[in-house]
Design a protein around this motif. Structure first.
Motif, short mmCIF file in Angstrom:
data_model
loop_
_atom_site.label_atom_id
_atom_site.label_comp_id
_atom_site.label_asym_id
_atom_site.label_seq_id
_atom_site.Cartn_x
_atom_site.Cartn_y
_atom_site.Cartn_z
N LEU A 162 7.18 2.55 15.77
CA LEU A 162 8.22 2.86 16.53
C LEU A 162 9.45 3.14 15.84
CD1 LEU A 162 7.80 1.16 19.92
CD2 LEU A 162 7.20 3.32 19.27
N VAL A 163 9.89 1.89 15.02
CA VAL A 163 10.93 2.06 14.15
C VAL A 163 10.82 3.26 13.12
CG1 VAL A 163 12.19 0.80 12.44
CG2 VAL A 163 11.38 -0.18 14.51
N ASN A 164 9.47 3.23 12.49
CA ASN A 164 9.41 4.28 11.68
C ASN A 164 9.50 5.78 12.37
OD1 ASN A 164 8.51 5.62 9.09
ND2 ASN A 164 6.65 4.62 9.06
N ASN A 165 9.12 5.90 13.46
CA ASN A 165 9.10 7.33 14.19
C ASN A 165 10.56 7.55 14.43
OD1 ASN A 165 7.00 8.89 15.32
ND2 ASN A 165 6.16 6.87 16.12
N ILE A 166 11.31 6.47 14.90
CA ILE A 166 12.93 6.75 15.07
C ILE A 166 13.46 7.21 13.69
CG2 ILE A 166 15.02 5.77 15.81
CD1 ILE A 166 13.43 3.97 17.61
N HIS A 198 0.96 -1.24 0.06
CA HIS A 198 0.12 0.09 0.06
C HIS A 198 0.87 1.25 0.07
CE1 HIS A 198 -2.94 3.02 1.01
NE2 HIS A 198 -2.53 3.27 2.23
N PHE A 199 1.90 1.27 0.72
CA PHE A 199 2.73 2.27 0.99
C PHE A 199 3.70 2.53 -0.16
CE2 PHE A 199 1.59 2.27 5.47
CZ PHE A 199 0.74 3.55 5.51
N GLU A 246 3.06 12.21 3.76
CA GLU A 246 2.89 10.81 3.48
C GLU A 246 3.46 10.09 4.78
OE1 GLU A 246 6.57 12.43 1.35
OE2 GLU A 246 4.74 13.07 1.55
N LYS A 247 4.40 10.63 5.29
CA LYS A 247 4.86 9.98 6.71
C LYS A 247 4.06 10.02 7.70
CE LYS A 247 8.67 7.92 5.70
NZ LYS A 247 8.63 6.29 5.92
N LYS A 248 3.42 11.30 7.87
CA LYS A 248 2.30 11.58 8.88
C LYS A 248 0.99 10.50 8.69
CE LYS A 248 1.73 15.83 9.55
NZ LYS A 248 1.20 17.25 9.28
N VAL A 295 -0.01 7.40 11.37
CA VAL A 295 -1.55 7.27 11.87
C VAL A 295 -2.20 6.10 11.40
CG1 VAL A 295 -3.75 8.31 11.57
CG2 VAL A 295 -1.80 9.82 12.15
N PHE A 296 -2.01 5.66 9.93
CA PHE A 296 -2.46 4.52 9.59
C PHE A 296 -2.00 3.22 10.50
CE2 PHE A 296 -2.02 0.65 7.02
CZ PHE A 296 -3.26 0.61 6.32
N THR A 297 -0.70 3.33 10.60
CA THR A 297 -0.15 2.01 11.74
C THR A 297 -0.81 2.18 12.92
OG1 THR A 297 1.77 2.51 10.40
CG2 THR A 297 1.84 0.91 12.13
N ILE A 298 -0.80 3.07 13.77
CA ILE A 298 -1.36 3.24 14.97
C ILE A 298 -3.09 2.79 15.15
CG2 ILE A 298 -2.02 5.68 15.40
CD1 ILE A 298 0.37 3.37 17.71
#
Length: 479
Positions: A374-378, A142-143, A333-335, A339-342
């Motif tokens: 979490l990994v994406n956030n970092i 999807h991404f 797109e990262k935002k 949000v999609f993941t959480i």
């Protein structure tokens, strides 16, 4: 071709990944078989859907065949776990070794209760970990910005939809909802992938119908199933508190990591209006409360109502996390991906409110999504120069090494006792003895099924190893 191989071998990511794969294969080789795995292993490799038990056709198929074949068990478990690590890494859009190692560490450090139910136990792995890989794969697609045009891909997306819907009930419900969303999204924003996700939607719905058309679920709705049941409205609040506690609050490493990431997001919000300031304050209060609770686990602020209190403030925390993420100064797109993941994390837990029984194994799909978050956030924070992960390898590499040493020391000792026990039993049988010493395995808290229903475990042990009932087991502690 040779040049590509040489280039790949020089890549440190490939080197560390290969080492991790070999260590993982070695660990899988020494994990013991217990409980249902012994029973399923006695069936032998073949087509076993166990349709008279539930509609988890592929989950049952994998569970039985993984229990029946040593080689298949080692290969599938290793490949799927490596695949999950790879997808977490790929979802971060980073090519840095630090992020790959962080993904490895995140998966390895799953809670003990979860590890023994879904990694040690082949039935748990087949039903819960394999579909987690499938869900991560469709999210990655999807991404992914572009997918090559190829007619065979329509069939693959259709097959993946069916595949992801035939493992475990709450994942099937999530997968159908996800497929509907992805089809709608592609119609509006991503027309190049529209055909692929329509194929995925078709497969997901077909798989869902195939699963829930199994007659056993009708018995559950009627309350005639002694094992599976539908939670009544009165118990739903209690169940909500239980899920919040088991799926999130008990996973201390992931909770602390989420709080830290949430704090960084909050302090980098674009709009510092009254609402955002209140949310930041709320997150700080939640973080402080959890740290105090971590230091003193027996502390009950509201006594018998403390579980309800923690469920409410945790729900509020995730709502505030989504809100502050939307206000954060990061790429759109990262935002959206965060949000999609959480939100997916929460939706995956939702169906568990009305299904019984529920245990740590049920939380592995949502847990892996939280790790991806979490990994994406970092990676985002590092890209924005809010934090630096340049020296992160000095922490992750020793941590991964320590975890492997820990696992090998625990399960190596269990493997040794288990092998000696079986050799002793076979020797006694060959000698014509009527009774034989049956040594209990060490580290029972790291085993699934060893301490539950000892009569059942003894029975399936006899079935798997073909030990006659006339041979009496004299139980002895391993100490």
């Amino acid at each position: 071709m040779k040049e590509r191989i040489k280039t790949a071998l020089k890549n440190p990511n490939v080197l560390f990944f290969s080492i991790f794969g070999l260590l993982l294969v070695s660990l899988m080789c020494i994990l013991p078989m217990l409980g249902d795995d012994l029973l399923h292993g006695s069936f032998g490799v073949g087509i076993h859907f166990m349709e008279d038990i539930n509609g988890r056709y592929l989950g049952n198929l994998f569970g039985i065949n993984l229990s029946s074949s040593f080689l298949l068990r080692i290969l599938v478990k290793t490949i799927v776990l490596l695949g999950i690590v790879t997808l977490i890494y790929k979802l971060s859009s980073s090519k840095k070794l630090s992020v790959l190692l962080l993904s490895l560490l995140a998966v390895l450090s799953m809670p003990k209760e979860m590890f023994r139910q879904v990694i040690l136990n082949s039935s748990g792995f087949g039903n819960y970990v394999i579909p987690t890989f499938g869900i991560l794969l469709i999210i990655f697609l999807h991404f992914k910005k572009q997918i090559k045009k190829n007619n065979i891909y329509y069939l693959l997306f259709f097959g993946l939809g069916i595949f992801n819907s035939l493992f475990v009930e709450h994942v099937t419900i999530y997968n159908v909802l996800l497929s509907i969303y992805l089809a709608m999204y592609s119609f509006i924003f991503d027309k190049d992938k529209k055909g692929y996700f329509i194929a995925y939607l078709t497969g997901s719905i077909l798989g869902g119908i195939l699963m829930f058309s199994n007659p056993i679920y009708l018995s559950s709705f009627k309350g005639e199933d002694d094992y599976r049941s539908i939670t009544g409205m009165q118990d739903m609040i209690r169940k909500f508190c239980l899920i919040i506690n088991e799926a999130f609050l008990q996973n201390r490493i992931s909770v602390i990591s989420t709080i830290i990431c949430g704090s960084i997001i909050s302090f980098n919000s674009k709009k510092k209006n009254v609402i955002s300031k209140m949310l930041i304050t709320y997150q700080m209060v939640f973080g402080t409360y959890y740290v105090l609770k971590f230091l003193n686990p027996n502390w009950l602020l509201f006594k018998e109502y403390n579980d309800y209190f923690e469920a409410i403030i945790t729900t509020g925390y995730f709502i505030s996390l989504i809100w502050t993420t939307l206000l954060c100064d990061i790429a759109r797109e990262k935002k959206y991906q965060l949000v999609f993941t959480i939100v997916s994390y929460a939706i995956l837990l939702g169906p568990l409110l009305v299904v019984n029984p529920v245990g740590p194994r049920c939380y592995i799909p949502s847990y892996i999504l939280l790790l991806a978050f979490l990994v994406n956030n970092i990676c985002i924070f590092e890209g924005k120069k809010w934090i630096s992960i340049h020296n992160l390898n000095y922490v992750t590499v020793p941590s991964i090494a320590i975890l492997f040493i820990f696992y090998f020391s625990i399960y190596g000792e269990i493997y040794k006792v288990s092998k000696n026990r079986l050799d002793t039993i076979k020797s006694a049988i060959d000698s014509g003895e009527e009774s034989v010493e049956f040594v209990e395995l060490p580290y029972m808290e790291y085993l699934h099924g060893a301490e539950i229903c000892p009569d059942y475990n003894e029975k399936v042990y006899r079935i798997y190893y073909k030990i006659d009932d006339s041979i009496q087991f004299v139980k002895r502690s391993c100490q």
